[in-house]
Write a protein that holds these residues in place. Structure first.
Motif, PDB file in Angstrom:
ATOM      1  N   VAL A  43       0.651  -1.351   0.132  1.00  0.00           N
ATOM      2  CA  VAL A  43       0.096  -0.175   0.213  1.00  0.00           C
ATOM      3  C   VAL A  43       0.921   1.233   0.014  1.00  0.00           C
ATOM      4  CG1 VAL A  43      -1.533   0.979   1.231  1.00  0.00           C
ATOM      5  CG2 VAL A  43      -2.236  -1.198   0.701  1.00  0.00           C
ATOM      6  N   GLN A  44       1.533   1.112   0.819  1.00  0.00           N
ATOM      7  CA  GLN A  44       3.229   2.342   0.571  1.00  0.00           C
ATOM      8  C   GLN A  44       3.427   2.763  -0.303  1.00  0.00           C
ATOM      9  OE1 GLN A  44       6.015   2.170   3.416  1.00  0.00           O
ATOM     10  NE2 GLN A  44       6.955   4.356   2.734  1.00  0.00           N
ATOM     11  N   ALA A  45       4.043   1.356  -0.923  1.00  0.00           N
ATOM     12  CA  ALA A  45       4.570   1.517  -2.185  1.00  0.00           C
ATOM     13  C   ALA A  45       3.551   1.915  -3.396  1.00  0.00           C
ATOM     14  CB  ALA A  45       5.335   0.318  -2.879  1.00  0.00           C
ATOM     15  N   ALA A  46       1.983   1.680  -3.215  1.00  0.00           N
ATOM     16  CA  ALA A  46       1.104   2.098  -4.411  1.00  0.00           C
ATOM     17  C   ALA A  46       1.024   3.294  -4.106  1.00  0.00           C
ATOM     18  CB  ALA A  46      -0.109   1.463  -4.437  1.00  0.00           C
ATOM     19  N   LEU A  47       0.792   4.371  -2.809  1.00  0.00           N
ATOM     20  CA  LEU A  47       0.509   5.409  -2.216  1.00  0.00           C
ATOM     21  C   LEU A  47       1.908   6.805  -3.110  1.00  0.00           C
ATOM     22  CD1 LEU A  47      -1.375   5.392   0.685  1.00  0.00           C
ATOM     23  CD2 LEU A  47      -1.730   5.970  -1.057  1.00  0.00           C
ATOM     24  N   GLU A  48       3.293   5.652  -2.589  1.00  0.00           N
ATOM     25  CA  GLU A  48       3.673   6.316  -2.782  1.00  0.00           C
ATOM     26  C   GLU A  48       4.325   7.266  -4.437  1.00  0.00           C
ATOM     27  OE1 GLU A  48       7.604   4.353  -1.958  1.00  0.00           O
ATOM     28  OE2 GLU A  48       7.696   5.083   0.404  1.00  0.00           O
ATOM     29  N   ALA A  55      -0.997  12.105  -9.849  1.00  0.00           N
ATOM     30  CA  ALA A  55      -2.190  11.543  -9.585  1.00  0.00           C
ATOM     31  C   ALA A  55      -3.563  12.157  -8.013  1.00  0.00           C
ATOM     32  CB  ALA A  55      -2.715   9.691 -10.026  1.00  0.00           C
ATOM     33  N   LEU A  56      -2.036  11.444  -7.277  1.00  0.00           N
ATOM     34  CA  LEU A  56      -3.270  12.494  -6.188  1.00  0.00           C
ATOM     35  C   LEU A  56      -1.836  12.500  -5.680  1.00  0.00           C
ATOM     36  CD1 LEU A  56      -4.553  10.763  -3.559  1.00  0.00           C
ATOM     37  CD2 LEU A  56      -2.443   9.493  -2.524  1.00  0.00           C
ATOM     38  N   PRO A  57      -2.092  14.080  -5.022  1.00  0.00           N
ATOM     39  CA  PRO A  57      -1.603  15.556  -4.635  1.00  0.00           C
ATOM     40  C   PRO A  57      -0.966  15.025  -3.647  1.00  0.00           C
ATOM     41  CG  PRO A  57      -3.166  15.783  -5.833  1.00  0.00           C
ATOM     42  CD  PRO A  57      -3.741  14.752  -5.605  1.00  0.00           C
TER      43      PRO A  57
END
Length: 61
Positions: A43-48, A55-57
């Motif tokens: 999850v952390q890698a995907a958010l990074e 895509a995610l500010p």
């Protein structure tokens, strides 16, 4: 032949050609499982990646 003798080293029945043919599939599955990361790290890698791609500010939440 006893049930114990019919089982392969991993305890899976390996006395038939079909079961022996599946050994490579079982080995591949075990390798994929061993290479998996813990869920939190995934999850952390995907958010990074989402933040780095824009895509995610950053700072939302």
């Amino acid at each position: 032949m006893s049930q114990r003798e019919a089982n392969g080293p991993d305890g899976v029945l390996a006395s038939t050609g079909e079961a022996q043919g599946q050994d490579s599939g079982v080995s591949a599955l075990r390798a994929r499982i061993a290479a998996r990361q813990p869920l939190g790290r995934s999850v952390q890698a995907a958010l990074e990646r989402l933040i780095e791609s824009g895509a995610l500010p950053p700072g939302r939440g």
